[in-house]
Design an enzyme around this catalytic site. Structure first.
Site, PDB file in Angstrom:
ATOM      1  CB  SER A   5     -23.891 -10.678  36.893  1.00 46.40           C
ATOM      2  OG  SER A   5     -25.092 -10.001  37.171  1.00 46.40           O
ATOM      3  CD  GLU A  51     -19.849  -6.040  25.630  1.00 50.70           C
ATOM      4  OE1 GLU A  51     -20.775  -6.180  26.449  1.00 50.70           O
ATOM      5  OE2 GLU A  51     -19.909  -5.271  24.639  1.00 50.70           O
ATOM      6  CG  PHE A 103     -22.905  -9.706  26.318  1.00 52.68           C
ATOM      7  CD1 PHE A 103     -23.926 -10.037  25.433  1.00 52.68           C
ATOM      8  CD2 PHE A 103     -23.244  -9.399  27.623  1.00 52.68           C
ATOM      9  CE1 PHE A 103     -25.257 -10.045  25.830  1.00 52.68           C
ATOM     10  CE2 PHE A 103     -24.570  -9.406  28.037  1.00 52.68           C
ATOM     11  CZ  PHE A 103     -25.579  -9.728  27.137  1.00 52.68           C
ATOM     12  CG  HIS A 110      -1.911  -1.094   1.267  1.00 50.71           C
ATOM     13  ND1 HIS A 110      -1.560  -2.400   1.533  1.00 50.71           N
ATOM     14  CD2 HIS A 110      -3.262  -1.097   1.073  1.00 50.71           C
ATOM     15  CE1 HIS A 110      -2.641  -3.147   1.510  1.00 50.71           C
ATOM     16  NE2 HIS A 110      -3.677  -2.396   1.225  1.00 50.71           N
ATOM     17  NE  ARG A 147     -23.603 -16.587  38.815  1.00 46.98           N
ATOM     18  CZ  ARG A 147     -24.361 -15.600  39.302  1.00 46.98           C
ATOM     19  NH1 ARG A 147     -23.987 -14.338  39.170  1.00 46.98           N
ATOM     20  NH2 ARG A 147     -25.495 -15.872  39.919  1.00 46.98           N
TER      21      ARG A 147
END
Length: 841
Positions: free
Chosen positions: A564, A585, A610, A252, A538
């Site tokens: 959570s 994220e 996610f 390029h 978790r």
């Protein structure tokens, strides 16, 4: 005096003139009169003096006493004479050149007439001049040319000439105030002997040599260099970008040409870097977000002396070499791999956060990005984070060259629109002409004032400096053909070999304090859990992460779901190393990558579903050979009532496909905590998959879980089927094994907590000894545990009876038990699949 080397002759001429030099420029105009074979002498004089010189190439054509002196080419009375190199240097077409010749002829005749009448016109301020003259044998050409120069240089005129005939010497003495001559007429038998001593050069070589930077290759440009010298470096970067991409047959170049001025100023005046010590913790960082402009980056490395011209010209984009099509950290001066547009600014934010908030250092992060990638949402996520954190150590340079791959960019040259957007995200915009070196220098100086994150919006021209491609569509990602490249190099002033040494980083302690502290800290203690207690993996992850924070290299990143995922447990213990990315994220992963570049071990956590949004960042982190740990929680249909939008059902496939990754899927709190600790020391990208619900602790404190292993929880010599699960499905397998036992069907149960790599030995033994496998996973059938098991067994060639239970339909809301059963992965379905396999044998 005889000189058989043009450099020796040039240095001698320069020595004769040096006493007239003031501040690198001669006080009086100088003419250096040479035959064309002596062009290298002229170049040596220019280099030795460090003085820019105009170029007047005289060619004796037509009537010798009527030379027409023009810049780049000379014509006689008969007809214009031109060549491609001259036209390229002038930036003219043949018609334009012919028109200019006619104008010059008329003007020169008018001035010559006035001179003969003793009425020379006042002229513009003098400059140093190189006259390359084929007519020195007679002196006629030189005399007429000098008359013209006298008309344009009213001050004292000095003539420097290495060799001339008696006629030429006498003629020039009438026109110049002073003549410096190295070789008196008797030194050579004829000017022809000069040609023998100093071989002829081509037109291209004439122009290339005379427009070579007026500096010695040994001269290192730096903060004290003037901008004229920096411009010569910019031209070198352009030339080398063209040469490298043409030699490779791909690349390029036009995207590199547009940003060369920006990078030349940065390299010489602002980038604090020691090229012999790329790991210096105090050094600045440069990220080429527009990674396709790698010819420019590698040209910078050459200018810095990090690579040589041979490597640039013979290895770029070639198999097995480190100058790849887009930069990767196989090069020690590259922090992160780029080329997936829209990521570099995000990485820069992560590095800047690490430098300011974790290392407490004042290094700066510079990011070059293109205008096309400014339509990527990740760029604006990054600028939002930069503005929120007030990252004054981050500067983004946007190369607004108007043209993308397929045509004009969204905003083209509307730099005000870019500025409004940048300001709206809390960053300071500075709009400049990206080819004005003074403006670039001012902008980069302002950016370092500590007032906040700065985005320099530089209007540039794609293909700048090469008239055949400048601001022309259709040249993105295309090298120039050799003939066009030759013309481009000539137009840019020829090949140079300048060196750039910008400001050095400040002195630092011999050892990185973070590394030293981490090395001296005793290993943290694992949290303990009692067998039988029901604890979500978790939760165990959060507790283990908080404990692991005793290591000062461990940092935690959250995407606003830490209450959570339990990532916020780390925040309670180590708030200074906890970073909130909010619902971004991609930026969370980019922050993690930037921190990993600086030697930290990031743990980035969000819902498994996610993380898929950040897959490209994860993929590129693997290309960068980054070490980091990810945790995806709330996976599969097990989460129940939240419904399908929240159910991570593709994450195992995604993470297994990442090069060099480790994929772990614990089934209880003890294994979750142990694997959380293990990830801190794994190479590459590791991924821990955890569940939302609480399930019984299966393993006692102190149980080990080697990566690549598996646990056999039920086993007998009479097993007729093996049930393989992980996470919630392991508990379903254990319950199913109990029911099968009641039916007289002994079943082996395998906890496949390591999904990548898998325990081939355990799986092979199970297949041979039981003859039937049931794999159960809370995931899509593609790319998950089932395919991992079959891939492990394939080399052995023994294919047992096989059943694969996975989520194939579109799940909905419901309780956990309802969701597992509806998806066909509950204990009831496991028992049915096992019975069918056993019944067929």
């Amino acid at each position: 005096m005889r000189f058989h080397d043009h450099r020796q002759a040039g240095k001698e001429l320069a020595a004769r003139l040096v006493d007239r030099a003031a501040g690198g420029r001669l006080a009086d105009p100088v003419v250096l009169a040479l035959p064309r074979g002596g062009v290298p002498v002229a170049a040596e004089v220019a280099r030795a003096l460090g003085t820019p010189m105009d170029v007047l190439v005289a060619r004796k054509i037509g009537l010798p006493d009527r030379p027409e002196v023009g810049v780049g080419a000379i014509v006689g009375e008969d007809a214009p004479v031109f060549d491609e190199a001259s036209l390229a240097m002038l930036g003219m077409s043949e018609d334009e050149f012919a028109s200019e010749v006619a104008r010059q002829r008329t003007e020169l005749h008018r001035r010559d007439d006035l001179y003969r009448q003793g009425r020379p016109e006042p002229a513009t301020a003098g400059r140093n001049v190189v006259l390359v003259d084929d007519g020195l044998a007679t002196g006629v050409t030189a005399r007429a040319a000098l008359r013209h120069l006298r008309g344009t240089h009213p001050d004292r005129l000095i003539l420097a000439v290495p060799v001339c005939s008696p006629a030429a010497h006498d003629a020039m003495r009438h026109e110049a105030d002073e003549v410096i001559c190295l070789h008196r007429p008797d030194s050579f038998r004829s000017v022809g002997q000069w040609y023998e001593e100093f071989p002829q050069v081509t037109d291209n070589e004439v122009i290339s040599t005379l427009r070579t930077p007026r500096l010695s290759p040994a001269t290192a440009l730096g903060p004290g260099s003037d901008l004229d010298q920096v411009f010569e470096l910019a031209q070198q970067l352009r030339v080398d970008s063209v040469r490298a991409s043409t030699a490779a047959g791909s690349g390029h170049p036009t995207s590199s040409l547009s940003a060369a001025d920006l990078m030349a100023v940065l390299l010489t005046r602002h980038l604090r870097y020691d090229w012999e010590a790329p790991d210096d913790p105090a050094a600045d960082h440069l990220v080429f977000s527009k990674g396709h402009a790698s010819p420019l980056l590698y040209a910078m490395f050459k200018a810095a002396g990090a690579i040589d011209d041979d490597e640039l010209m013979t290895t770029y984009r070639r198999s097995g070499h480190r100058l790849q099509g887009h930069p990767t950290p196989v090069l020690p001066w590259v922090d992160v791999a780029t080329g997936s547009l829209g990521q570099g600014v995000a990485y820069g934010v992560g590095m800047a956060l690490a430098g300011r908030d974790l290392e407490k250092r004042d290094f700066r992060v510079w990011v070059l990005c293109g205008d096309s990638e400014m339509t990527e949402g990740s760029v604006w996520e990054a600028l939002d984070r930069a503005g929120h954190h007030r990252l004054a150590n981050l500067t983004v340079l946007v190369d607004v060259n108007r043209l993308g791959q397929c045509g004009p960019t969204e905003l083209e040259w509307d730099t005000d629109a870019y500025a409004r957007r940048v300001e709206a995200f809390g960053c300071r915009p500075i709009v400049i002409d990206g080819h004005d070196l003074e403006a670039i220098d001012r902008a980069l100086t302002t950016a370092a004032d500590g007032q906040g994150p700065t985005v320099v919006i530089a209007r540039t021209v794609k293909g700048r400096g090469v008239s055949e491609v400048a601001d022309k569509n259709g040249w993105h990602g295309k090298p120039l053909p050799q003939d066009m490249a030759d013309r481009a190099v000539a137009e840019l002033g020829g090949v140079r070999d300048l060196r750039a040494r910008g400001p050095r980083p400040p002195a630092t302690p011999s050892a990185d304090p973070v590394t030293a502290e981490a090395r001296d800290t005793r290993p943290p203690s694992l949290p303990r859990f009692d067998v039988g207690d029901e604890i979500a993996t978790r939760v165990a992850f959060g507790a283990a992460l908080a404990a692991l924070g005793a290591r000062p290299d461990v940092v935690a990143l959250d995407a606003e779901v830490g209450n959570s995922t339990h990532a916020q447990d780390f925040r309670e213990e180590h708030p200074e190393r906890y970073f909130q990315s909010y619902i971004a994220e991609q930026q969370m992963i980019a922050d993690a990558v930037g921190m990993a570049v600086r030697g930290f071990r990031p743990y980035a956590t969000t819902f498994a579903a996610f993380l898929t949004r950040a897959h490209d960042f994860i993929r590129m982190a693997a290309v960068s050979q980054i070490g980091m740990s990810l945790c995806g929680t709330h996976c599969g249909v097990e989460i129940g009532a939240d419904g399908p939008s929240q159910m991570g059902l593709e994450d195992l496939a995604m993470m297994r496909a990442v090069r060099g990754s480790t994929v772990l899927y614990p089934s209880d709190a003890t294994s979750a905590a142990a694997l959380t600790f293990a990830m801190a020391d794994l190479d590459g990208i590791s991924y821990l998959r955890t569940t939302r619900g609480a399930y019984p602790v299966l393993y006692p404190d102190g149980e080990t879980f080697p990566v690549g292993g598996a646990k056999v929880l039920r086993r007998s010599e009479d097993d007729r089927v093996t049930l393989i699960g992980a996470g919630v499905t392991l508990h379903e397998c254990l319950a199913a094994a109990g029911r099968l036992a009641e039916d007289g069907i002994p079943a082996r149960v395998v906890d496949l907590y390591s999904v990548k790599p898998v325990d081939v030995d355990v799986l092979t033994a199970a297949a041979r000894e039981t003859g039937a496998l049931v794999v159960v996973e809370d995931h899509r059938p593609q790319g998950g545990i089932g395919e991992a098991v079959l891939s492990a067994l394939a080399p052995d060639g023994h294919v047992p009876a096989f059943a694969h239970l996975a989520v194939t339909g579109l799940p909905g809301s419901g309780t956990t038990d309802e969701s597992l059963d509806a998806a066909g992965i509950s204990r009831t379905h496991v028992v049915g699949a096992a019975r069918r396999l056993v019944g067929r044998r």
